[in-house]
Scaffold this motif. Structure first.
Motif, PDB file in Angstrom:
ATOM      1  N   PRO A   1      25.643   9.175 -21.059  1.00  0.00           N
ATOM      2  CA  PRO A   1      25.114   9.913 -19.904  1.00  0.00           C
ATOM      3  C   PRO A   1      26.194  10.693 -19.165  1.00  0.00           C
ATOM      4  O   PRO A   1      27.351  10.267 -19.080  1.00  0.00           O
ATOM      5  N   VAL A   2      25.785  11.825 -18.616  1.00  0.00           N
ATOM      6  CA  VAL A   2      26.689  12.656 -17.828  1.00  0.00           C
ATOM      7  C   VAL A   2      26.884  12.020 -16.456  1.00  0.00           C
ATOM      8  O   VAL A   2      25.928  11.575 -15.811  1.00  0.00           O
ATOM      9  N   ALA A   3      28.121  11.979 -15.998  1.00  0.00           N
ATOM     10  CA  ALA A   3      28.448  11.354 -14.716  1.00  0.00           C
ATOM     11  C   ALA A   3      27.832  12.144 -13.558  1.00  0.00           C
ATOM     12  O   ALA A   3      27.671  13.369 -13.625  1.00  0.00           O
ATOM     13  N   SER A   4      27.515  11.440 -12.479  1.00  0.00           N
ATOM     14  CA  SER A   4      26.820  12.048 -11.343  1.00  0.00           C
ATOM     15  C   SER A   4      27.638  13.155 -10.697  1.00  0.00           C
ATOM     16  O   SER A   4      27.076  14.126 -10.171  1.00  0.00           O
ATOM     17  N   ASN A   5      28.975  13.045 -10.721  1.00  0.00           N
ATOM     18  CA  ASN A   5      29.784  14.088 -10.099  1.00  0.00           C
ATOM     19  C   ASN A   5      29.675  15.408 -10.859  1.00  0.00           C
ATOM     20  O   ASN A   5      29.800  16.490 -10.265  1.00  0.00           O
ATOM     21  N   LEU A   6      29.402  15.347 -12.165  1.00  0.00           N
ATOM     22  CA  LEU A   6      29.182  16.559 -12.942  1.00  0.00           C
ATOM     23  C   LEU A   6      27.746  17.055 -12.776  1.00  0.00           C
ATOM     24  O   LEU A   6      27.503  18.261 -12.700  1.00  0.00           O
ATOM     25  N   VAL A   7      26.790  16.133 -12.717  1.00  0.00           N
ATOM     26  CA  VAL A   7      25.393  16.523 -12.521  1.00  0.00           C
ATOM     27  C   VAL A   7      25.251  17.365 -11.258  1.00  0.00           C
ATOM     28  O   VAL A   7      24.541  18.383 -11.236  1.00  0.00           O
TER      29      VAL A   7
ATOM     30  N   SER B   1      18.947  10.346 -12.229  1.00  0.00           N
ATOM     31  CA  SER B   1      19.221   9.097 -11.512  1.00  0.00           C
ATOM     32  C   SER B   1      18.228   7.977 -11.813  1.00  0.00           C
ATOM     33  O   SER B   1      18.522   6.808 -11.517  1.00  0.00           O
ATOM     34  N   VAL B   2      17.051   8.296 -12.387  1.00  0.00           N
ATOM     35  CA  VAL B   2      16.067   7.239 -12.625  1.00  0.00           C
ATOM     36  C   VAL B   2      16.598   6.234 -13.640  1.00  0.00           C
ATOM     37  O   VAL B   2      17.452   6.535 -14.481  1.00  0.00           O
ATOM     38  N   GLU B   3      16.070   5.034 -13.550  1.00  0.00           N
ATOM     39  CA  GLU B   3      16.504   3.945 -14.420  1.00  0.00           C
ATOM     40  C   GLU B   3      16.213   4.260 -15.883  1.00  0.00           C
ATOM     41  O   GLU B   3      15.186   4.852 -16.225  1.00  0.00           O
TER      42      GLU B   3
ATOM     43  N   LYS C   1       7.127   8.635 -13.437  1.00  0.00           N
ATOM     44  CA  LYS C   1       6.217   9.736 -13.137  1.00  0.00           C
ATOM     45  C   LYS C   1       6.930  10.702 -12.202  1.00  0.00           C
ATOM     46  O   LYS C   1       7.108  10.420 -11.014  1.00  0.00           O
ATOM     47  N   LEU C   2       7.342  11.856 -12.742  1.00  0.00           N
ATOM     48  CA  LEU C   2       8.055  12.834 -11.919  1.00  0.00           C
ATOM     49  C   LEU C   2       7.106  13.756 -11.177  1.00  0.00           C
ATOM     50  O   LEU C   2       7.383  14.164 -10.051  1.00  0.00           O
TER      51      LEU C   2
ATOM     52  N   LEU D   1       8.734  10.911 -17.619  1.00  0.00           N
ATOM     53  CA  LEU D   1      10.034  10.911 -18.284  1.00  0.00           C
ATOM     54  C   LEU D   1      10.481   9.492 -18.586  1.00  0.00           C
ATOM     55  O   LEU D   1      10.482   8.623 -17.703  1.00  0.00           O
ATOM     56  N   THR D   2      10.865   9.269 -19.839  1.00  0.00           N
ATOM     57  CA  THR D   2      11.522   8.028 -20.240  1.00  0.00           C
ATOM     58  C   THR D   2      12.834   8.397 -20.915  1.00  0.00           C
ATOM     59  O   THR D   2      12.836   9.080 -21.947  1.00  0.00           O
TER      60      THR D   2
END
Length: 223
Positions: free
Chosen positions: A88-94, A117-119, A125-126, A132-133
Motif C-alpha cells: 500500500p501507498v503511504a498516507s503522506n504520499l496519498v 484509509s478504509v480497512e 459502501k462508498l 470497495l473491497t
C-alpha cells in the motif's frame, strides 16, 4: 514495499509515483489520468455498461486512480470493486496525489482519501451503488468464488515483474472471470497475448494511449 517511491508530475499534470529501484512509474509519464482513462475506462468499463451488478477485479490498487475514475465514470450499475495490493501507498504520499483536484471537487478528495484509509479485506459502501473491497495480498495468492465481469490488470510491467504475467497467473484470473468477461491492460507484448490466449481469452490489440503504440483487451471465452 521497502523501495523508495517518489512523487512525480506527468505530462498531463496528474501525479504518478516512481520507484527508482525498478526504474518504473506507477502510471505513464506521458499522462497518468489520460492513460488510465484510455486503458481501463474507455476500453474496459464503457464496454460493460449493460452489466448490473458489475463486479470488477483490479490487479494493483496502487495510487487508487483507477478506482476513483471508475467511481466517476461508472454506468448506472451497482459496482462491486475488488482491488489487490501487496504494498500500500503511504498516507503522506496519498495526500499529495492530485487526482481529485484535477477531476472534480472537495467531495472527490474525501472519497479518494476514504478509498485509501478504509480497512483492508472488508467490503465498504462508498456510495449507494459503489462497494470497495481492498485485498492486502500477493497477486499470485488471491482466490475468490466470485466471477468478475471486468479485470483491470495494472501490475508493474512484464520486464520488471515477469512472474505476474505468466500463463499460470492468467489461468488463475480466468478461473474467476465470468463468461464474456473483459480484461484490459497496458501491455501488448507477444508473451502476454499468448499467455492470455492459453488461459482461454480472445485477445485483441487496440491503439494505446499517448506514448504507447498498442494495448490489450481480452475477452474470456473459456478453455
Amino acid at each position: 514495499m521497502t523501495e523508495e517511491r517518489v512523487l512525480k508530475i506527468s505530462e498531463d499534470g496528474s501525479a504518478t509515483l516512481y520507484v527508482p529501484s525498478f526504474d518504473e512509474h506507477y502510471h505513464s509519464w506521458h499522462g497518468a489520468i489520460q492513460e488510465s482513462l484510455h486503458i481501463f475506462i474507455n476500453a474496459g468499463l464503457e464496454q460493460c455498461s449493460d452489466t448490473d451488478p458489475l463486479t470488477i477485479l483490479e490487479v494493483g490498487f496502487g495510487t487508487g486512480l483507477n478506482a476513483l475514475l471508475t467511481l466517476i465514470h461508472k454506468p448506472t450499475s451497482t459496482i462491486q470493486y475488488h482491488s489487490l495490493e501487496k504494498y500500500p501507498v503511504a498516507s503522506n504520499l496519498v495526500s499529495q496525489l492530485n487526482y481529485p483536484e484535477l477531476l472534480g471537487s472537495g467531495q472527490l478528495r474525501d472519497l479518494f482519501d476514504t478509498m485509501h484509509s478504509v480497512e483492508w479485506d472488508k467490503a465498504h459502501k462508498l456510495t449507494d451503488d459503489f462497494y470497495l473491497t481492498k485485498h492486502w495480498c500477493d497477486f499470485q495468492d488471491f482466490r475468490s468464488d466470485l466471477k468478475f465481469n471486468l479485470i483491470y490488470f495494472d501490475a508493474f510491467g512484464p520486464d520488471k515483474q515477469p512472474e505476474l504475467w505468466t500463463e499460470a497467473m492468467f489461468a488463475n484470473i480466468a478461473s474467476m472471470t465470468a463468461p464474456g468477461g473483459i480484461l484490459t491492460t497496458y501491455s501488448a507484448k507477444g508473451s502476454v497475448r499468448r499467455a492470455l490466449q492459453a488461459a482461454g481469452f480472445w485477445v485483441e490489440r487496440l491503439p494505446g494511449p499517448p506514448g504507447k503504440r498498442q494495448m490489450i483487451r481480452a475477452t474470456y471465452q473459456g478453455v
